[in-house]
Design a protein around this motif. Structure first.
Motif, mmCIF file in Angstrom:
data_model
loop_
_atom_site.group_PDB
_atom_site.id
_atom_site.type_symbol
_atom_site.label_atom_id
_atom_site.label_comp_id
_atom_site.label_asym_id
_atom_site.label_seq_id
_atom_site.Cartn_x
_atom_site.Cartn_y
_atom_site.Cartn_z
ATOM 1 N N ILE A 35 10.722 5.469 -8.072
ATOM 2 C CA ILE A 35 9.825 4.914 -7.046
ATOM 3 C C ILE A 35 8.411 4.686 -7.595
ATOM 4 C CG2 ILE A 35 8.926 7.069 -5.976
ATOM 5 C CD1 ILE A 35 10.541 4.112 -4.044
ATOM 6 N N ASN A 150 -11.803 0.892 0.676
ATOM 7 C CA ASN A 150 -10.499 1.233 1.224
ATOM 8 C C ASN A 150 -10.154 2.685 1.004
ATOM 9 O OD1 ASN A 150 -9.213 -1.745 0.899
ATOM 10 N ND2 ASN A 150 -7.963 -0.341 2.092
ATOM 11 N N GLN A 152 -7.213 5.798 2.835
ATOM 12 C CA GLN A 152 -6.073 5.914 3.750
ATOM 13 C C GLN A 152 -5.971 7.324 4.313
ATOM 14 O OE1 GLN A 152 -5.043 4.977 0.254
ATOM 15 N NE2 GLN A 152 -5.857 2.969 0.763
ATOM 16 N N GLN A 165 -5.658 2.863 7.822
ATOM 17 C CA GLN A 165 -6.608 2.440 6.797
ATOM 18 C C GLN A 165 -8.020 2.776 7.248
ATOM 19 O OE1 GLN A 165 -5.863 -0.817 4.140
ATOM 20 N NE2 GLN A 165 -4.547 -1.733 5.688
ATOM 21 N N ILE A 192 5.411 2.785 6.804
ATOM 22 C CA ILE A 192 6.320 2.609 5.669
ATOM 23 C C ILE A 192 7.696 3.082 6.096
ATOM 24 C CG2 ILE A 192 6.720 3.073 3.229
ATOM 25 C CD1 ILE A 192 3.713 3.662 2.967
HETATM 26 C C1 0T9 Z 1 -5.203 -1.446 0.159
HETATM 27 C C2 0T9 Z 1 -2.344 -1.677 0.567
HETATM 28 C C3 0T9 Z 1 -2.946 -0.294 0.542
HETATM 29 C C4 0T9 Z 1 -4.262 -0.333 -0.256
HETATM 30 C C5 0T9 Z 1 -1.959 0.721 -0.151
HETATM 31 C C6 0T9 Z 1 -0.124 3.466 1.440
HETATM 32 C C7 0T9 Z 1 -0.084 3.089 -0.031
HETATM 33 C C8 0T9 Z 1 -1.474 3.223 -0.640
HETATM 34 C C9 0T9 Z 1 -2.458 2.179 -0.044
HETATM 35 C C10 0T9 Z 1 -3.239 0.121 1.985
HETATM 36 C C11 0T9 Z 1 -4.523 -2.808 0.029
HETATM 37 O O1 0T9 Z 1 -5.421 -3.808 0.471
HETATM 38 C C12 0T9 Z 1 -3.241 -2.841 0.846
HETATM 39 C C13 0T9 Z 1 -1.025 -1.895 0.384
HETATM 40 C C14 0T9 Z 1 -0.031 -0.843 0.148
HETATM 41 C C15 0T9 Z 1 -0.528 0.586 0.419
HETATM 42 C C16 0T9 Z 1 0.366 1.613 -0.261
HETATM 43 C C17 0T9 Z 1 1.842 1.628 0.088
HETATM 44 C C18 0T9 Z 1 2.236 3.050 -0.320
HETATM 45 O O2 0T9 Z 1 3.350 3.462 -0.255
HETATM 46 C C19 0T9 Z 1 1.054 3.853 -0.761
HETATM 47 C C20 0T9 Z 1 1.234 5.384 -0.518
HETATM 48 C C21 0T9 Z 1 0.041 6.198 -0.983
HETATM 49 C C22 0T9 Z 1 2.450 5.886 -1.264
HETATM 50 O O3 0T9 Z 1 2.539 5.697 -2.439
HETATM 51 C C23 0T9 Z 1 3.512 6.611 -0.459
HETATM 52 C C24 0T9 Z 1 4.659 7.168 -1.266
HETATM 53 C C25 0T9 Z 1 5.717 6.189 -1.718
HETATM 54 C C26 0T9 Z 1 6.901 6.939 -2.264
HETATM 55 C C27 0T9 Z 1 6.220 5.207 -0.687
HETATM 56 C C28 0T9 Z 1 6.601 3.960 -1.392
#
Ligand code: 0T9
Length: 374
Positions: A35, A150, A152, A165, A192
């Protein structure tokens, strides 16, 4: 699930278990190799400008209403890249590399007649715990600047990761007349899904806003399967002004197309190719630049050599820990390179007040105008 390699099923299950009841900084959790993404979060602000023409066209709007609509069109057109591009390039959403404090990402979109000039991008990781990324995007010839940050807040609910966000962006438009317009852009909530099967994907939820200093406001409502149109990635935007009795309604799916309900015309269309940011070759990058910094880790992840990836990652993290210890010992703190942190953003306050935005104030990172020449 099928997406999880047999040998990693156990570690995926324990990862999911560690998510349950978890609130805080997800990026710090250890996830199984399948992943992992080889891309750092400092690269993500590039998604704001992968259609540089749409960004440039904001400046061409002849009226306040035309510009407000152009801002909305550009914004909606970034969502496909922001929230579905990992699914397209890597098969599912992946866990991005967690940037270190001071990590940098520079890039640009070259000059072309249709976009007035070149568009430049400066990104800096301004906090590690919690992760906060600040960015500055400019098209000088068109008088356009997007400045934002940004972070989270994540939680786990009903089998999904919920991401609120934190942060906002301000788009400043300097008109040929010398006049100035500002737009406050707030960001959608993410869910997610697909975690159980090891093939995560993002759905957007709730409402985000674009509030202009000219009074025009767009409220963008996001829905998944089973709402508005019955399909995923649906949205409905209303564009209004306090002195106008009627409002404009735009409806569609943000990863494909939408329609302006008042005219029947296509409002946005992202079924055409986008343009990725141009970045200096990794050999020519400075040691704080993202792709150079993470080179060994990214190579390991791409080639399936997770032992090397893990070793390289530990080296970077230990170096960071040592740096923090040295700073504590010397009584100093890390100095940001391209941004200054302010605790209350007056532009946010003024614009959020126009649509009762919440919270009433937010912090911000002001660009110091000292990016590299690109
Ligand atoms: C700003 C965006 C953001 C960042 C990412 C949540 C996330 C980190 C933040 C919000 C951008 O403009 C848009 C897109 C995707 C977002 C990410 C998706 C995501 O999964 C991660 C988080 C921190 C993870 O990695 C969760 C664990 C993972 C195993 C799930 C895939």
């Amino acid at each position: 699930g099928e997406a999880v390699p047999a040998a990693q099923k156990g570690s995926w299950t324990s990862f999911l278990k560690s998510l349950a009841g978890f609130t805080g900084d997800l990026s710090s959790l250890t996830a199984p190799p399948f992943i992992l993404s080889p891309t750092s979060l400092t690269e993500f602000p590039a998604y704001w400008c992968e259609r540089p023409e749409l960004f440039a066209q904001i400046a061409d709007g002849k009226t306040e209403e035309a510009r407000a609509l152009a801002v909305l069109r550009w914004f909606i057109s970034t969502l496909k890249g922001q929230y579905t591009s990992r699914n397209e390039s890597m098969g599912s959403e992946k866990k991005p590399l967690n940037p270190v404090l001071g990590e940098l990402f520079y890039g640009h979109w070259p000059e072309k007649k249709e976009r007035g000039g070149k568009t430049t991008l400066v990104v800096e990781q301004v906090s590690h715990h919690p992760p906060i990324t600040a960015y500055h995007i400019a098209n000088d010839a068109k008088g356009l600047v997007l400045n934002g940050h940004n972070a989270q807040k994540t939680s786990f609910s009903g089998g999904s990761i919920i991401v609120k966000q934190v942060g906002h962006a301000i788009l400043t438009v300097t008109l040929p007349s010398g006049g100035k317009e500002e737009y406050l852009i707030t960001l959608p909530r993410l869910r997610i899904d697909g975690l159980w099967y090891g093939s995560p994907y993002i759905e957007l939820a709730d409402t985000s806003y674009i509030q202009g200093s000219n009074g025009w406001v767009s409220a963008i409502e996001y829905k998944g399967k089973g709402y508005f149109s019955g399909t995923s990635h649906s949205f409905k935007a209303t564009v209004s002004h306090p002195t106008r009795s009627s409002e404009r309604v735009i409806q569609g799916t943000w990863h494909t197309t939408s329609t302006d309900k008042s005219t029947g015309a296509t409002f946005h269309d992202v079924t055409t190719p986008k343009e990725e940011v141009t970045v200096t070759p990794v050999e020519e990058q400075g040691e704080w630049e993202s792709r150079r910094m993470w080179y060994g880790v990214a190579k390991g992840i791409r080639e399936g050599d997770f032992e090397t990836a893990a070793k390289e990652k530990s080296r970077i993290e230990n170096e960071q820990r040592q740096r923090r210890r040295d700073e504590a010992g010397a009584g100093t703190t890390w100095a940001l390179k391209h941004f200054e942190h302010i605790l209350n953003d007056p532009t946010y306050e003024r614009l959020a007040d126009l649509f009762s935005g919440n919270p009433a104030t937010e912090d911000a990172y002001i660009y110091l105008n000292n990016g590299p020449s690109m």
